[in-house]
Every structure is written in structure tokens, then in C-alpha cells.
Scaffold this active site. Sequence first.
Site, PDB file in Angstrom:
ATOM      1  N   LYS A  53     -30.079 -19.260  17.614  1.00 23.50           N
ATOM      2  CA  LYS A  53     -29.174 -18.393  17.186  1.00 23.50           C
ATOM      3  C   LYS A  53     -28.641 -17.624  18.468  1.00 23.50           C
ATOM      4  O   LYS A  53     -27.436 -17.526  18.884  1.00 23.50           O
ATOM      5  CB  LYS A  53     -29.692 -17.466  16.141  1.00 23.50           C
ATOM      6  CG  LYS A  53     -29.427 -18.164  14.888  1.00 23.50           C
ATOM      7  CD  LYS A  53     -30.618 -17.455  13.902  1.00 23.50           C
ATOM      8  CE  LYS A  53     -30.738 -18.525  12.695  1.00 23.50           C
ATOM      9  NZ  LYS A  53     -31.532 -17.892  11.756  1.00 23.50           N
ATOM     10  N   GLN A  97     -34.883 -12.743  10.411  1.00 27.03           N
ATOM     11  CA  GLN A  97     -35.205 -13.961  10.246  1.00 27.03           C
ATOM     12  C   GLN A  97     -36.280 -14.243   9.030  1.00 27.03           C
ATOM     13  O   GLN A  97     -37.427 -13.245   9.258  1.00 27.03           O
ATOM     14  CB  GLN A  97     -35.923 -14.626  11.548  1.00 27.03           C
ATOM     15  CG  GLN A  97     -36.118 -16.054  11.390  1.00 27.03           C
ATOM     16  CD  GLN A  97     -34.919 -16.819  11.363  1.00 27.03           C
ATOM     17  OE1 GLN A  97     -34.034 -16.814  12.000  1.00 27.03           O
ATOM     18  NE2 GLN A  97     -35.168 -18.015  10.373  1.00 27.03           N
ATOM     19  N   ASP A 120     -25.905 -13.283   6.800  1.00 27.03           N
ATOM     20  CA  ASP A 120     -26.721 -14.517   6.130  1.00 27.03           C
ATOM     21  C   ASP A 120     -26.217 -14.674   4.471  1.00 27.03           C
ATOM     22  O   ASP A 120     -26.514 -15.604   3.976  1.00 27.03           O
ATOM     23  CB  ASP A 120     -28.196 -13.997   6.036  1.00 27.03           C
ATOM     24  CG  ASP A 120     -28.942 -15.017   6.605  1.00 27.03           C
ATOM     25  OD1 ASP A 120     -28.743 -16.173   7.133  1.00 27.03           O
ATOM     26  OD2 ASP A 120     -30.412 -14.663   6.996  1.00 27.03           O
TER      27      ASP A 120
END
Length: 285
Positions: A53, A97, A120
Site C-alpha cells: 500500500k 490493517q 476500506d
Amino acid sequence: MTAPVINGKQVSEEIRGNIRKEVESLAGKGFQPGLAVVLVGEDPASQVYVRNKEKACHDLGFYSEVHRLPASTTQGELLGLVDKLNRQSNIHGILVQLPLPGHIEEKAVIDAIAVEKDVDGFHPVNVGNLVIGDDSLLPCTPAGVIELIKRTGLEMSGKHAVVIGRSNIVGKPVSLLLQRENATVTMCHSRTANMKELTKQADILVVAIGRANFVDATYVKPGAVVIDVGMNRLDNGKLAGDVDFESVKEVSGPITPVPGGVGPMTITMLMQNTLIAAKRLQGLA
Ligand code: NAP
């Protein structure tokens, strides 16, 4: 006849090219989209995802912050960081994460992320907006699945789509997005009876179960589009999908491989979400 392979890497590169151009044009106006990624602990797979990322941010011209916190970080400390990032004007997307260490409640952390920075797409408000069909930041892997189906040229409206797997992060949102495209959707899961009878009717078959090579040619209607979300690490270290690619490609229509199918799309859709979030927050959307 062997089916055409859907090249997720190539589609992903095309989308990244467009994102890069848009970020360059925003830079000309003195504005840079920013993504913050938070990693707690040292899970090896998560470390790789976070590095990828960070690299995508660098390659596409985004401002990037990576916060690597020790596994001993308390929930309060993590919530404190999320709160700071929520208020930081150069950050437009926040990704924590997952999975988090067991002593931290994932839901509390996801709920704390500002809805407009939830790139997300896991915040309950974004999930709710997806359900009712309102504009929202879409979860990345499901959005990538829909993009790949679109790229096959198949008109989804009126088609029968079967999704195997009903997780909150893949199966359920994929089914909602397919309905948004006016497909008729059947959901299968571990308690589904006579699953093959259902999958053999599918014009579009999406598989997200986490079982290597589970779906073979006997599950597939000739010519069906097959999207394999599975990522399973075999004992020999190789990556395998949930679909037995070699057998299924002999009967299916366009099919995604693993690796090189859905996988490359996920981070690309994350970057697209960050760009969308940034433009909205800046009043440019
Ligand atoms: P998950 O949370 O474990 O959910 C698995 C789903 O599959 C559950 O709904 C389960 O049914 C169903 N299932 C399991 N065994 C089944 C069987 N034999 N027959 C029918 N249904 C079955 O998994 P997930 O997070 O959705 O991930 C699925 C796969 O996608 C994994 O391989 C994961 O690594 C991969 N993935 C890839 C990406 C990417 O970027 N490419 C992103 C996310 C996930 P029940 O609900 O009844 O238990």
C-alpha cells in the site's frame, strides 16, 4: 475451447494510469490526496500488504503515512491515533490493517474511523449506504470483482449470479453490488444444500470461501464468467485460488487466475477510494 483469462494485473494497471493522471492534475492545483495506514503488531502477511500500500501511494503520487505500532499497543492508544488522523487535514483515507491483536476490539476501531475517510468501506455507515443503494465508499475487493466482470463486456442486468461465501468483507458486499447491477443473486455458504445445482445455473460465479481449488468444472455452467477471490497458501508455498483453474477454464467463459486476477485489484480500488475521498473532502468531487 479454453476460456479467455481475465488479466487483473492489466486492468489494475489501466486504472492506476488514470488515477496517476488525476493525482498529477490535482498536484497542479496544489492539492495532494493522502492515505494513512496503521499496522499493529508484526503479522508477516499484514507487513507485506502494508508495504504494498505504501508503494502504491509512492507510485501514484499520494501523500503517505504508515504508522507501525507494537503488538502491545492498547485499544485506547490506537483509538487516539485514529482520532488524530480523523482530524488531520492532509489525510483523506485511513486504513487500519486487519487482523488486529486479540486484545483490541476491531469493531470499536472501525467504528472510530471518520465515515468520509473510511477507504476500506467497512464502517457501518458505509455498509448501510451500500445496502440501501446510497453513495458510499465501496469495499475494495468487492469493487474490484465488479470492475473485472464489467471488463469482460458481459451485461450483468438480468443474469443469474451465484456467490459462494457470505463474509462481511467479500461475499455479502459482492452480492449487493451485483444486485445494484440488476443481476439476480443467489448466495451459497457452508450450509447450502445441493450447491452444485445452484452454481450450474450461474451466468456469473463468484467464489470467496478460502478453500484451495474447491470449485471444479462440475460446478460450472458452460460459458459462465468465473471470478476467483480465494487466496490460499499451499504447503509448497504457492498461492492457489478457490477455483481449480485448469479444469474450470475448459468449460467456463472468461475466468480470473490466481495470482493475477482479483488480487491486484484490491489495492488499486483502495487508491481509487482514497482519491474519491480526497476530492469529496476538498470539495472537488
Ligand atoms: P471467510 O470470512 O472465512 O468466509 C468464508 C465463507 O465461505 C463463509 O461464508 C463460509 O460459509 C463459506 N464457505 C466455507 N467453506 C465452504 C464450503 N465448503 N462451501 C460453501 N461455502 C463455504 O473468508 P473471506 O474473508 O470472505 O475470504 C475468502 C477468500 O478470499 C480467502 O481465500 C481470502 O484469502 C480471500 N480474499 C482475497 C482478497 C483479495 O484481495 N484477493 C481479499 C479478501 C479475501 P459460512 O458463512 O457458512 O461459514
